[in-house]
Design an enzyme around this catalytic site. Structure first.
Site, PDB file in Angstrom:
ATOM      1  N   LYS A 116       0.766  -1.148  -0.006  1.00 36.95           N
ATOM      2  CA  LYS A 116      -0.030   0.003  -0.022  1.00 36.95           C
ATOM      3  C   LYS A 116       0.694   1.122   0.175  1.00 36.95           C
ATOM      4  CE  LYS A 116      -4.317  -1.610   1.992  1.00 36.95           C
ATOM      5  NZ  LYS A 116      -4.154  -3.013   2.144  1.00 36.95           N
ATOM      6  N   GLU A 200      -2.638   7.821   7.053  1.00 34.06           N
ATOM      7  CA  GLU A 200      -3.319   8.694   6.154  1.00 34.06           C
ATOM      8  C   GLU A 200      -4.483   9.441   6.840  1.00 34.06           C
ATOM      9  OE1 GLU A 200      -6.314   5.853   3.675  1.00 34.06           O
ATOM     10  OE2 GLU A 200      -4.184   5.952   3.035  1.00 34.06           O
ATOM     11  N   ARG A 292      -7.276  -7.605 -10.653  1.00 34.03           N
ATOM     12  CA  ARG A 292      -8.325  -8.839 -10.962  1.00 34.03           C
ATOM     13  C   ARG A 292      -9.399  -8.455 -11.430  1.00 34.03           C
ATOM     14  NH1 ARG A 292     -11.251  -9.322  -6.281  1.00 34.03           N
ATOM     15  NH2 ARG A 292     -10.398  -8.793  -4.393  1.00 34.03           N
TER      16      ARG A 292
END
Length: 665
Positions: A116, A200, A292
């Site tokens: 991430k 964040e 995906r």
């Protein structure tokens, strides 16, 4: 195009890929575990091979075994579906090294999104909006605390290598930070083996908007518009729709452009989803790219008229994207919900068992069913307990919501418990109807979506009793017609007694409570006493699953679904599911774990045993952990006492309601 492909997955996605391949004349190879020998994807594929035991680690996560089957069967490509190995870069590399095409992005693209922190830095460099935060390698608590104070509160601590809602903490003040950091790092270390975190800014009441993207090997990248997935519980999507009622045309265009920029930044090929978090003011920020096909891709297919699996196959075969950006159309509104074998009233505990009855709407232009099971199949403890995806389409959002409510009313599942009632409340809730639901609403207000305590609606209860009596009477007539004396009074199920009309007791169980109704009459005309009130029911007829009757002067109509163990009645808005029981069955016999026993809440595998015979335990002390449906369940002592017997060991598979630990009386 390919002549034969292998599907490295199971359930509804495997069946979904098989349907597209059959339409294109492509032969399919399925792989299956020992638990899935009779599964639908095995029955529908042209050929299938067993690759190991029931647990995913013994079968569907065995990349070497899957590749060996592909080589042995002559498959030219492998479709990974979603979940299992679909985002495993090492597996994608191994497939390519074996001379087989991996139907998905390149391993290098996956690896860029594997962290991430790294993904956020890459997107920021590419000009994609990201949430203000800290992604550095320096993980000292003091530095992280200073960065948190700089970013401002509320903020979120996230495991850098996490997923599935694990390793995430919301911090609302500087004083809470260190304790939350330590808790998040422990969970990340246990779940992912690494405790690196990123910080964040936390967006209050955010919306979750994702953009479907597609890239090919010829340098083209486009988006297929958005899906809104703001209805979530514990970061798991519950309802998905397209288009989003929240986005303006300008915001939609900006997010689509940013998604394509994100795809180009990692040289993306094949299907992917760029996920954004959107504030109430319309500011949007990159979250992640799912490399995906997504579970919710049918809503995109319904509004664009495209087959995304076909696009995957064509791109993987080296063909360019079938359409350019300006040729992507969007028509109407589509909504998807997922029917699960789970119990919302018990914390959404996953369920398992045989689907004794599975009634779903008839597919058509407005309704689509994606499922990997049929009536009679087993929902096992080893995999995700999804029964089916229910997708509807209509010309606009209000009509699509009405269509979904009607489709859910037509569903009935007997066997394991399901989330149908929860979904029915969801699609009628004001926060959904007005398109104001945010990602944390369900967690904040979950009680609004669960049934209120108390007795069920009287009309529904009367309808269930009448349906049972009509069924008994029809059963008696059927049996009499096969006997030597079909006119015998012994063949009439009206409770008749010499000199007067018979009085019979109907006993129904609902959410652990027993309800007894006293009834007289037959053939659709009854006098029913319940809760100190008498009700005249007349003109009752049950035909093709529809019960019509009069209660006093009011005419009512109900949909009825009956199985051996339960009766479900539905008045178009509210569902009631009851279990007919013997009038002689004592309520105490229905109790769950007693004060002296610890029972298995569902079938599962014992992971660890934390008590032994002779141990002194306290109420609430963990005595055993079992694993089922990809989650661990902690079993605790019901009271203070001494362990008399432990009846299971680590590694054992146990059935639901099995006594696992007994305490001395």
């Amino acid at each position: 195009m390919f002549e034969k492909i292998l599907i490295a997955n199971r359930g509804e996605i495997a069946c979904r890929v098989i349907r597209t391949c059959r339409r294109l004349g492509i032969r399919t190879v399925a792989v299956y575990s020992q638990a899935d020998a009779d599964a639908q994807h095995v029955r529908q594929a042209d050929e299938a091979y067993c690759i190991g035991g029931p647990r995913p680690q013994e079968s569907y996560l065995r990349g070497d075994a899957i590749i060996e089957v592909a080589q042995r069967s002559g498959a030219q490509a492998i479709h990974p579906g979603y979940g299992f190995l679909s985002e495993n870069a090492d597996f994608a590399d191994a497939v390519e090294a074996a001379g087989i095409v991996f139907i998905g992005p390149k391993a290098a693209s996956m690896r860029k999104m594997g962290s991430k922190a790294g993904a956020k830095e890459l997107m920021q460099a590419a000009g994609v909006p990201v949430v203000p935060g800290y992604t550095g390698e320096d993980q000292s608590p003091d530095l992280l605390h200073r960065e948190a104070d700089r970013i401002g509160y509320p903020l979120m601590i996230k495991a850098a290598h996490g997923g599935g809602g694990k390793g995430m903490r919301i911090v609302r003040s500087s004083e809470e930070f260190i304790a939350s950091l330590e808790s998040c790092q422990r969970e990340a270390r246990n779940a992912f083996g690494r405790d690196r975190v990123l910080l964040e800014r936390y967006v209050e009441k955010p919306r979750h908007i994702e953009i479907q993207v597609f890239g090919d090997a010829h340098g083209h990248a486009i988006h297929l518009n958005e899906r809104e997935c703001s209805a979530q519980r514990r970061y798991q999507k519950v309802l998905e729709e397209s288009p989003s009622a929240f986005l303006t045309p300008q915001l939609r265009a900006a997010m689509g452009e940013a998604a394509v920029m994100a795809a180009r930044a990692i040289d993306y090929v094949n299907a992917g989803t760029v996920e954004f978090i959107v504030g109430q003011d319309g500011d949007f920020y990159f979250m992640e790219i799912n490399t995906r096909l997504q579970v919710e891709h049918p809503v995109t297919e319904m509004v664009t008229g495209l087959d995304l699996v076909e696009w995957q196959l064509r791109v993987a075969a080296g063909q360019p994207l079938p359409l350019a950006q300006d040729a992507i159309a969007q028509r109407g509104h589509a909504i998807e919900v997922r029917l699960y074998a789970e119990d919302p009233e018990s914390g959404f505990l996953p369920g398992s068992g045989r689907l004794e009855q599975l009634r779903l709407p008839v597919p058509g232009p407005h309704v689509r069913i994606d499922s990997g099971v049929v009536e009679g199949d087993l929902v096992t403890i080893f995999y995700d307990p999804m029964i089916a995806k229910l997708i509807v389409w209509d010309e606009d959002r209000p009509r699509a919501l009405a269509r979904m409510a009607d489709a859910l009313a037509q569903c009935d599942i007997a066997g394991p418990k399901s989330n149908i009632e929860f979904l029915e409340r969801l699609v009628r809730h004001p926060a959904v109807l007005t398109a104001t639901i945010d990602t944390s609403y369900l967690d904040r207000q979950l009680e609004e979506f669960l049934p209120a305590a108390g007795a069920p609606d009287t009309d529904l209860l009367l309808a269930a009793a009448v349906a049972q009596m009509l069924g008994q009477e029809q059963g008696s007539r059927d049996a009499a017609s096969c006997s030597g004396d079909p006119t015998s009074p012994w063949a009439i199920a009206d409770g008749w007694r010499l000199g007067h009309g018979g009085r019979r007791t109907i006993a129904l169980m609902h959410r652990g409570e027993r309800y007894e109704l006293q009834a007289q009459g037959s053939a659709g005309d009854y006098r029913i006493e319940h809760a100190d009130a008498a009700h005249a029911v007349t003109g009752a007829r049950l035909d093709a699953g529809v019960l019509s009757l009069r209660i006093g002067e009011r005419a009512r109509r109900f949909a009825v679904a009956g199985a051996e163990r339960q009766i479900a009645v539905h008045d178009g808005r509210t569902r009631l599911v009851v279990e007919p029981v013997s009038v002689y069955r004592h309520t105490d016999a229905l109790a769950g774990s007693g004060a002296d026993r610890v029972l298995a809440p569902m079938p599962g595998r014992v992971v660890v045993v934390k008590a032994a015979a002779g141990d002194a335990v306290q109420a609430g002390q963990e005595v055993m952990v079992i694993e089922a449906m990809k989650m661990e369940l902690s079993l605790k002592a019901p009271r203070d006492g001494t362990v008399a017997e432990v009846r299971a060991a680590a590694g054992d598979f146990v059935e639901a309601d099995a006594v696992l630990v007994a305490l001395e009386a």
